[in-house]
Design a protein around this motif. Structure first.
Motif, mmCIF file in Angstrom:
data_model
loop_
_atom_site.group_PDB
_atom_site.id
_atom_site.type_symbol
_atom_site.label_atom_id
_atom_site.label_comp_id
_atom_site.label_asym_id
_atom_site.label_seq_id
_atom_site.Cartn_x
_atom_site.Cartn_y
_atom_site.Cartn_z
ATOM 1 N N LYS A 117 10.521 -5.819 -9.576
ATOM 2 C CA LYS A 117 11.535 -5.285 -8.811
ATOM 3 C C LYS A 117 13.088 -5.861 -8.808
ATOM 4 O O LYS A 117 13.079 -6.715 -9.576
ATOM 5 C CB LYS A 117 10.642 -6.275 -7.252
ATOM 6 C CG LYS A 117 9.997 -6.230 -7.051
ATOM 7 C CD LYS A 117 9.553 -4.605 -6.241
ATOM 8 C CE LYS A 117 8.577 -4.725 -5.550
ATOM 9 N NZ LYS A 117 8.359 -3.088 -4.427
ATOM 10 N N ASN A 162 10.980 -0.203 -4.704
ATOM 11 C CA ASN A 162 11.559 -0.956 -6.010
ATOM 12 C C ASN A 162 12.259 -1.562 -5.766
ATOM 13 O O ASN A 162 13.049 -2.943 -7.325
ATOM 14 C CB ASN A 162 12.778 0.505 -6.378
ATOM 15 C CG ASN A 162 11.980 1.517 -6.676
ATOM 16 O OD1 ASN A 162 11.291 1.894 -7.389
ATOM 17 N ND2 ASN A 162 12.763 2.424 -7.113
ATOM 18 N N TYR A 163 12.541 -2.455 -4.597
ATOM 19 C CA TYR A 163 13.748 -3.038 -4.351
ATOM 20 C C TYR A 163 13.153 -4.692 -4.208
ATOM 21 O O TYR A 163 12.732 -4.652 -3.025
ATOM 22 C CB TYR A 163 14.817 -3.207 -3.816
ATOM 23 C CG TYR A 163 15.902 -2.388 -4.457
ATOM 24 C CD1 TYR A 163 16.848 -3.019 -5.322
ATOM 25 C CD2 TYR A 163 15.575 -1.311 -4.191
ATOM 26 C CE1 TYR A 163 17.842 -2.038 -5.988
ATOM 27 C CE2 TYR A 163 16.148 -0.332 -5.140
ATOM 28 C CZ TYR A 163 17.572 -0.582 -6.030
ATOM 29 O OH TYR A 163 18.425 0.112 -6.346
#
Length: 427
Positions: free
Chosen positions: A330, A147-148
């Motif tokens: 992201k 997710n990042y």
């Protein structure tokens, strides 16, 4: 003199290693941006029902990485390159419906943006049926790589640090920073370089205590829970917390779980607060939390590095906030704020002194990093910096140029006006 930082390591370990002071008198601006024309828009974001200013509302220029945030009064300043005048701006904040406006709506002064409070009742059916808060937090942590940001990036950020004694502003430090943001799946620490900085301190109002915050911008950068999980929510620490669901909400028009958390062991200062987790992706998008410091002796040991003889110095309130923004699917750190209050008790004085230290940082621009080794930057700072000692003097209103900053609230603006008058008198 008293130095204080805001982050302990995990339970049963030492304070964040902020040891020696770094002293320097000049900066080499290795990351001087290209000169370009820009348009500045000013205004306020208010609650449509009562006209009150909304603090910490994000204004993001769509299809770019330019953003800013409103101050405590809801005021904002947004600087946009001239070639982006046909863009749109999205305004969003927790508890209000997001709004997207064309840049043509904005004016050089007195732009007024009204946001409506979120009144939609969010039932469990509206969400994705998470039933165990601890498992949701565990999933949030395990999905960090997915997710990042996992690319190196260069962030432009604005940082402000204020110290108040009672109701009086006694110290103000501000800086435009360049942050080498390491990937979220990397154990490497982020690096910080100062591009522009200014400060003023009225030591006469500090009595015999020079209240200083050690760590400067790193205190807000380390609030990035998903990068620096060792401070609050390490995966191995999940058994040390209680987790429960609060009422769900919406952030940026997306359904969001709200998870309350609190440490079980209260023998040392302990964390508690709220995690805002995107329901669809299990991404942490915001956190509001505090450190309970009711145990004065342990809190003093943890946060006070040095104090005068004949006094007791201890924190009474420590509150933190971190927000994340999305770029190309992201998420990454976007805003951090720490609010701290300390008490100084003197043996032979009836009344104590109260100091409030506030620090906040907002990311105003972002680009993919493809340069030389950032460690060779001459203006690089270290995590032991003391801003009131280590930055240069106060400058005029054109000092920031095209950089986006957080508009000062009324209290800080009064202090800035006084500083400018004093500066002009000295010339």
């Amino acid at each position: 003199m008293k130095n204080t930082g805001i982050f302990p390591y995990s339970r049963n370990s030492s304070i964040l290693a902020l040891i020696a002071m770094l002293l320097f008198s000049a900066y080499s601006f290795a990351f001087q941006p290209k000169a370009e024309d820009y348009v500045e828009y000013r205004g306020e974001v208010v609650n449509s029902s009562n006209g009150r200013g909304i603090a910490s509302a994000f204004l993001a220029l769509n299809n770019s990485n330019i953003s800013t945030i409103t101050n405590e009064d809801g005021k904002f300043s947004l600087k946009v390159p001239e070639d982006l005048v046909e863009a749109t701006v999205t305004i969003s904040v927790l508890g209000f419906q997001s709004k997207t406006l064309p840049l043509t709506y904005f004016k050089p002064q007195d732009t007024r943006i009204e946001l409506e409070e979120t009144v939609e009742e969010l039932s469990e059916i509206s969400l994705y049926q998470a039933t165990d808060a601890k498992l949701l937090v565990k999933e949030m942590l395990t999905k960090k790589d997915e997710n990042y940001f996992n690319d190196e990036s260069l962030m432009t950020s604005f940082y402000r640090e204020t110290i108040k004694k009672g109701w009086s502003d006694v110290s103000l430090s501000e800086a435009v920073l360049k942050i080498y943001k390491t990937p979220y799946n990397s154990a490497k620490k982020d690096l910080v370089s100062i591009y522009k900085a200014r400060k003023s301190t009225d030591y006469d109002k500090l009595d015999t205590v020079a209240m200083k915050l050690k760590g400067g911008p790193f205190n807000t950068l380390y609030l990035d829970m998903m990068k620096y999980t060792e401070y609050v929510l390490r995966p191995g620490m999940l058994e040390s917390y209680e987790f429960s669901f609060d009422d769900p909400t919406k952030i940026n028009d997306r359904y969001t779980y709200v998870v309350d958390f609190r440490e079980i062991d209260h023998s040392d200062p302990w964390y508690f607060g709220k995690l805002f987790i995107d329901a669809e992706t299990s991404t942490l998008v915001k956190a509001d939390y505090s450190l309970n410091v009711d145990d004065r002796s342990k809190a003093q040991e943890m946060f006070v590095k040095k104090k005068p003889n004949g006094s007791k110095v201890y924190p009474v309130e420590l509150n933190y906030e971190v927000d994340y923004a999305q770029n190309n699917g992201k998420w990454r750190y976007a805003y951090g704020k720490a609010e701290m209050e300390y008490v100084v008790n003197w043996k032979r004085k009836i009344f104590n002194s109260r100091y409030k230290i506030n620090s906040e940082m907002v990311v105003t621009d972002l680009e993919k990093y493809a340069g030389e080794d950032f460690r060779q930057t001459e203006s690089l700072i270290r995590p032991n910096i003391v801003m009131v000692d280590d930055v240069s003097g106060f400058y005029d209103t054109n000092f920031w140029g095209s950089n986006n900053i957080i508009e000062p609230d009324k209290s800080i603006q009064n202090a800035i006006d006084k500083i400018k008058r004093n500066f002009e008198d000295e010339r």
